[in-house]
Design a protein around this motif. Structure first.
Motif, mmCIF file in Angstrom:
data_model
loop_
_atom_site.group_PDB
_atom_site.id
_atom_site.type_symbol
_atom_site.label_atom_id
_atom_site.label_comp_id
_atom_site.label_asym_id
_atom_site.label_seq_id
_atom_site.Cartn_x
_atom_site.Cartn_y
_atom_site.Cartn_z
ATOM 1 N N VAL A 174 -44.888 69.532 73.078
ATOM 2 C CA VAL A 174 -44.619 68.143 72.699
ATOM 3 C C VAL A 174 -45.267 67.172 73.670
ATOM 4 O O VAL A 174 -45.484 67.486 74.838
ATOM 5 N N LYS A 175 -45.571 65.992 73.183
ATOM 6 C CA LYS A 175 -46.211 64.954 73.997
ATOM 7 C C LYS A 175 -45.321 63.734 74.204
ATOM 8 O O LYS A 175 -45.485 63.015 75.182
ATOM 9 N N THR A 176 -44.386 63.476 73.291
ATOM 10 C CA THR A 176 -43.591 62.251 73.370
ATOM 11 C C THR A 176 -42.353 62.429 74.235
ATOM 12 O O THR A 176 -41.787 63.521 74.329
ATOM 13 N N SER A 177 -41.915 61.330 74.835
ATOM 14 C CA SER A 177 -40.706 61.353 75.654
ATOM 15 C C SER A 177 -39.480 61.663 74.805
ATOM 16 O O SER A 177 -38.544 62.319 75.267
ATOM 17 N N ARG A 178 -39.470 61.185 73.563
ATOM 18 C CA ARG A 178 -38.331 61.444 72.683
ATOM 19 C C ARG A 178 -38.112 62.942 72.524
ATOM 20 O O ARG A 178 -36.998 63.452 72.679
ATOM 21 N N ALA A 179 -39.183 63.674 72.198
ATOM 22 C CA ALA A 179 -39.063 65.122 71.986
ATOM 23 C C ALA A 179 -38.682 65.829 73.283
ATOM 24 O O ALA A 179 -37.828 66.730 73.292
ATOM 25 N N ALA A 192 -45.712 60.913 81.724
ATOM 26 C CA ALA A 192 -45.035 60.804 80.435
ATOM 27 C C ALA A 192 -45.162 59.395 79.876
ATOM 28 O O ALA A 192 -45.345 59.199 78.665
ATOM 29 N N LEU A 193 -45.078 58.403 80.750
ATOM 30 C CA LEU A 193 -45.139 57.023 80.303
ATOM 31 C C LEU A 193 -46.503 56.693 79.707
ATOM 32 O O LEU A 193 -46.603 55.943 78.734
ATOM 33 N N LYS A 194 -47.567 57.253 80.281
ATOM 34 C CA LYS A 194 -48.905 56.972 79.768
ATOM 35 C C LYS A 194 -49.048 57.422 78.322
ATOM 36 O O LYS A 194 -49.768 56.806 77.539
ATOM 37 N N LEU A 231 -39.086 50.496 74.983
ATOM 38 C CA LEU A 231 -39.247 50.684 76.419
ATOM 39 C C LEU A 231 -37.939 51.143 77.052
ATOM 40 O O LEU A 231 -37.919 52.029 77.912
ATOM 41 N N ARG A 232 -36.823 50.554 76.621
ATOM 42 C CA ARG A 232 -35.527 50.974 77.140
ATOM 43 C C ARG A 232 -35.228 52.409 76.739
ATOM 44 O O ARG A 232 -34.615 53.154 77.505
ATOM 45 N N GLN A 233 -35.663 52.795 75.550
ATOM 46 C CA GLN A 233 -35.434 54.162 75.100
ATOM 47 C C GLN A 233 -36.220 55.150 75.956
ATOM 48 O O GLN A 233 -35.718 56.208 76.332
ATOM 49 N N ILE A 234 -37.456 54.792 76.307
ATOM 50 C CA ILE A 234 -38.269 55.646 77.182
ATOM 51 C C ILE A 234 -37.589 55.799 78.540
ATOM 52 O O ILE A 234 -37.532 56.898 79.097
ATOM 53 N N MET A 235 -37.060 54.709 79.079
ATOM 54 C CA MET A 235 -36.380 54.785 80.368
ATOM 55 C C MET A 235 -35.168 55.713 80.277
ATOM 56 O O MET A 235 -34.865 56.448 81.215
ATOM 57 N N GLU A 236 -34.466 55.692 79.143
ATOM 58 C CA GLU A 236 -33.317 56.574 78.956
ATOM 59 C C GLU A 236 -33.778 58.022 78.884
ATOM 60 O O GLU A 236 -33.184 58.916 79.495
ATOM 61 N N TRP A 237 -34.857 58.273 78.142
ATOM 62 C CA TRP A 237 -35.368 59.644 77.997
ATOM 63 C C TRP A 237 -35.859 60.213 79.318
ATOM 64 O O TRP A 237 -35.743 61.412 79.573
ATOM 65 N N GLU A 238 -36.435 59.353 80.171
ATOM 66 C CA GLU A 238 -37.070 59.838 81.391
ATOM 67 C C GLU A 238 -36.201 59.648 82.636
ATOM 68 O O GLU A 238 -36.670 59.818 83.750
ATOM 69 N N LYS A 239 -34.911 59.295 82.464
ATOM 70 C CA LYS A 239 -34.085 58.995 83.631
ATOM 71 C C LYS A 239 -33.840 60.223 84.495
ATOM 72 O O LYS A 239 -33.558 60.090 85.682
ATOM 73 N N ASP A 240 -33.938 61.436 83.920
ATOM 74 C CA ASP A 240 -33.681 62.651 84.698
ATOM 75 C C ASP A 240 -34.943 63.221 85.332
ATOM 76 O O ASP A 240 -34.902 64.272 85.969
ATOM 77 N N GLN A 280 -45.603 56.131 63.374
ATOM 78 C CA GLN A 280 -46.559 55.936 64.470
ATOM 79 C C GLN A 280 -46.233 56.905 65.595
ATOM 80 O O GLN A 280 -45.083 57.016 66.013
ATOM 81 N N LEU A 281 -47.248 57.592 66.075
ATOM 82 C CA LEU A 281 -47.095 58.529 67.180
ATOM 83 C C LEU A 281 -48.257 58.326 68.149
ATOM 84 O O LEU A 281 -49.328 57.851 67.747
ATOM 85 N N PRO A 282 -48.085 58.674 69.418
ATOM 86 C CA PRO A 282 -49.203 58.565 70.353
ATOM 87 C C PRO A 282 -50.298 59.575 70.028
ATOM 88 O O PRO A 282 -50.016 60.650 69.493
ATOM 89 N N ARG A 283 -51.530 59.199 70.330
ATOM 90 C CA ARG A 283 -52.644 60.113 70.081
ATOM 91 C C ARG A 283 -52.432 61.411 70.857
ATOM 92 O O ARG A 283 -52.037 61.392 72.010
#
Length: 729
Positions: A473-478, A390-392, A371-380, A411-414
């Motif tokens: 891409v679908k993931t916040s990381r990418a 993106a969070l969904k 969750l913290r990583q997602i917040m870092e990826w989406e901070k901008d 594991q990846l999101p559908r």
């Protein structure tokens, strides 16, 4: 909330006594004075406030606290639950909470408090920003989500007091956000109840249809499960496995989802009641699975090992659907007692008070690391609705399990693609990705991955991402790594171009320049660093004239001033008498070159007599000359008579594949033709870069050489000379 004089009497003190009785069963050292202080403060703050049902508003906060006491949570969490509505619904502010109960309690209260101070008329954006704030608070202290879910659970249990349209809104939000939130944190017990309560509001006919059907077949289902329990218990005892067996009823909404997904009726849902086997150790789980399969044949595609590969929310168990006598099928779940507690309570199991120790902070850190990583990826991401979208994907969507060529499970999101998988392995693999093989066959980077797919990423030597990948891409990381790459690449190219343009203007204007002076100017213009100002110049957002206008010219000696003044006068006279164009055979008339079509020697030209600006020279065919109001008498014959060293400005538009070092390669191509770059602009969209250049050339032949050299630059697809106002040939 409402205020009514005839509100029903509720024994708030009695409710508090029951909460303390629960706390004493698991924490005999709890600070009861602190809990009573929280009770008195919140009770006074909410005095006179009533819920829609007519009950005291504080009764809701106490019920939320009671739910959390059932989960055996610590004193600070219970106090935060008691005061969680104080900031939002009373005169008190967050600082009042902090001063009375400490920073931890204040942080949890702040996390569950709705955002109301945003000046935004769009309620969706305001709601999304509230979710964003909640997620940030959860990432910092996971107890926040426990309070929010308990709050929503009680609101759903009492939702009948609200108007029907309000019930629909809250139930839909519960189904869309809060039930998935409970699932993502492994809190199955709360998730199931939230889903069933929301389902009852959103689709009451289907809810009662399923409820009625289940009640009618309850006796038969219990008889079927007992036909499995007795012989299986005997077999497990004989194998020396100490365990407990119990039936697990399937919840209404999960039954509805299965009926809808498989397009079947209730009579064809065979696992309405599953069997759970709880063992002492992990080894016993696998031993018990072997015993089960030796007595009852399993369905091969319905065996799942979530112990070896836990779900993202930490859920662990063995699942197997077996056939029992009579042709019926029953799902059996096998897990340890610890796994069972975590499956029911999820993250709450980590915060349960334990004698002699608190929460397992190491485990908690792992649970919220993602969750913290997602917040870092989406901070901008500035738009809160874009953040929620993106969070969904990362937070609420179901997962797929895929394999690397070496057999590692990911594991990846559908809905994830091979590009998401590449960035999941490592950012460098993502940057250098050129293609992918899915199950041994070449697949597009847009292909959707499915459970069990084996993915092989094909890579090149050099990184070559494009802006178009953001649509794949679908993931916040990418998305995070791609945005960072694109921003960095375009930024460096803009800095380089801006530096070149500014250096030329400084040299041309003979300004006295020190680096410190440019740094000062950048700060005066609102830029924190010189490179940021240069990037703005390179992108065309700031003209070089705005920068050089703040510079001081070199101090000249008296002799140099006389020479410079004489040179300027001579140049002015030369430009007037030798503009490079003869008008009706005369070379001493005032001449200007039309900006609409930018004629250069070699172009067919015609003169237009203007009012006060002499003769304006246009290219033949310029559509600005077709204005019927001009009058033929204003057109005059002009011919070229330029000097070999006389320079003319031409604007070129280049379309090319968006790639790294494109601007540098274009600049090098211009250098090879000895052409000066007067100004430029750069933009990119959907893998296509558009570069606009204003270059100095002597004639049409010189321009053609420049275009030919630019055309050699890798990725250039089209070069056009600026033709605003020129009719198509």
């Amino acid at each position: 909330m409402t205020r009514r004089a005839d509100a029903p009497t509720v024994d708030l003190t009695g409710m508090m006594e029951k909460i303390l009785a629960k706390v004493r069963t698991y924490n005999q050292h709890a600070d009861e004075d602190k809990l009573w202080f929280g009770f008195r403060f919140a009770s006074a703050a909410h005095e006179g406030q009533l819920r829609k049902s007519g009950e005291p508003f504080f009764a809701h906060a106490l019920t939320v606290t009671s739910i959390l006491a059932d989960l055996r949570l610590d004193v600070d969490t219970l106090i935060a639950a008691m005061v969680h509505d104080v900031v939002e619904d009373t005169r008190y502010e967050l600082d009042d909470i902090r001063q009375r109960f400490g920073a931890d309690v204040a942080h949890m209260v702040d996390g569950v408090t709705k955002i109301s101070g945003i000046r935004n008329a769009n309620p969706d954006a305001r709601k999304a920003e509230t979710y964003r704030k909640l997620v940030l608070a959860i990432a910092q202290d996971p107890r926040t989500v426990l309070i929010k879910l308990a709050d929503r659970l009680h609101n759903m249990r009492t939702i009948s007091a609200l108007k029907p349209d309000r019930q629909q809104d809250i139930a839909q939000e519960t189904m869309d956000v809060y039930a998935p939130l409970a699932h993502r944190f492994g809190m199955a017990r709360i998730k199931w109840e939230l889903e069933d309560l929301a389902f009852k509001v959103l689709q009451p006919e289907r809810y009662f249809e399923i409820e009625s059907g289940i009640n009618q077949t309850r006796t038969e289902r219990e008889r079927l499960i007992q036909r499995l329990v007795d012989p299986l218990q005997a077999a497990l005892d004989e194998a020396g496995i100490s365990c407990t067996l119990a039936g697990r009823p399937k919840h209404f909404y999960s039954i509805f989802r299965k009926m809808k997904a498989q397009d079947i009726g209730l009579d064809r849902v065979y696992d309405l009641l599953a069997l759970r086997v709880v063992t002492p150790t992990k080894a016993d789980c696998y031993h018990a699975l072997g015993v089960l399969h030796s007595h009852y044949p399993p369905l091969a595609d319905r065996i799942k090992d979530y112990i070896a590969t836990p779900k993202p929310n930490g859920y662990q168990s063995l699942h197997s659907t077996v056939r029992i006598p009579g042709g019926k099928y029953i799902e059996v779940q096998i897990r340890t007692a610890e796994m069972h507690e975590r499956s029911e309570l999820g993250i709450a199991a980590h915060w349960r008070y334990k004698e002699g120790g608190g929460a397992d902070k190491a485990d908690l850190a792992d649970m919220v690391k993602w969750l913290r990583q997602i917040m870092e990826w989406e901070k901008d991401v500035d738009d809160p609705r874009e953040f929620m979208k993106a969070l969904k994907v990362d937070f609420f969507d179901d997962e797929v399990f895929v394999f690397s060529p070496g057999g590692d499970v990911f594991q990846l999101p559908r809905g994830a693609t091979p590009l998401d998988f590449a960035f999941r392995i490592h950012s460098e693999v993502g940057f250098r990705c050129t293609g992918a093989k899915v199950n041994g066959r070449i697949a597009t980077l847009r292909s959707e991955l499915h459970n069990g797919d084996s993915i092989e990423i094909l890579t090149g030597k050099n990184p070559n991402p494009s802006t178009g990948w953001l649509d794949i891409v679908k993931t916040s990381r990418a998305r995070y790594h791609l945005r960072k790459w694109i921003k960095s690449t375009q930024y460096q190219e803009s800095v380089k171009l801006g530096r070149e343009l500014l250096e030329k203007d400084i040299h041309r204007g003979k300004f006295h320049v020190k680096v410190d002076a440019l740094v000062d100017i950048s700060q005066q213009m609102g830029y924190s660093a010189l490179d940021k100002l240069l990037a703005a110049v390179g992108r065309g957002e700031v003209s070089t004239a705005k920068v050089t206008g703040r510079l001081e010219p070199l101090q000249e000696s008296a002799a140099e001033k006389v020479f410079t003044k004489g040179k300027e006068l001579y140049g002015a006279l030369l430009r007037r008498t030798s503009s490079g164009v003869r008008v009706a055979g005369e070379d001493n008339l005032m001449v200007s070159f039309a900006r609409c079509c930018q004629p250069i020697p070699g172009d067919g030209i015609v003169g237009l007599i203007t009012r006060g600006r002499g003769v304006s020279v246009h290219r033949m065919g310029c559509s600005n000359l077709n204005d019927p109001n001009l009058g033929a008498e204003r057109l005059i014959e002009v011919t070229w008579d330029s000097r070999p060293d006389q320079m003319y400005l031409v604007k070129l538009t280049i379309e090319a594949e968006d790639r790294k070092n494109l601007i540098m390669d274009i600049s090098n191509a211009l250098s090879r033709t000895n052409s000066n770059l007067s100004s430029g602009d750069f933009s990119a969209e959907d893998d296509v870069a558009t570069v606009t250049l204003v270059v100095e050339v002597t004639n049409l032949n010189n321009l053609e050489k420049v275009i030919k050299e630019l055309d050699k630059v890798a990725g250039v697809q089209r070069i056009e000379r600026f033709q605003l106002g020129v009719a198509p040939s």
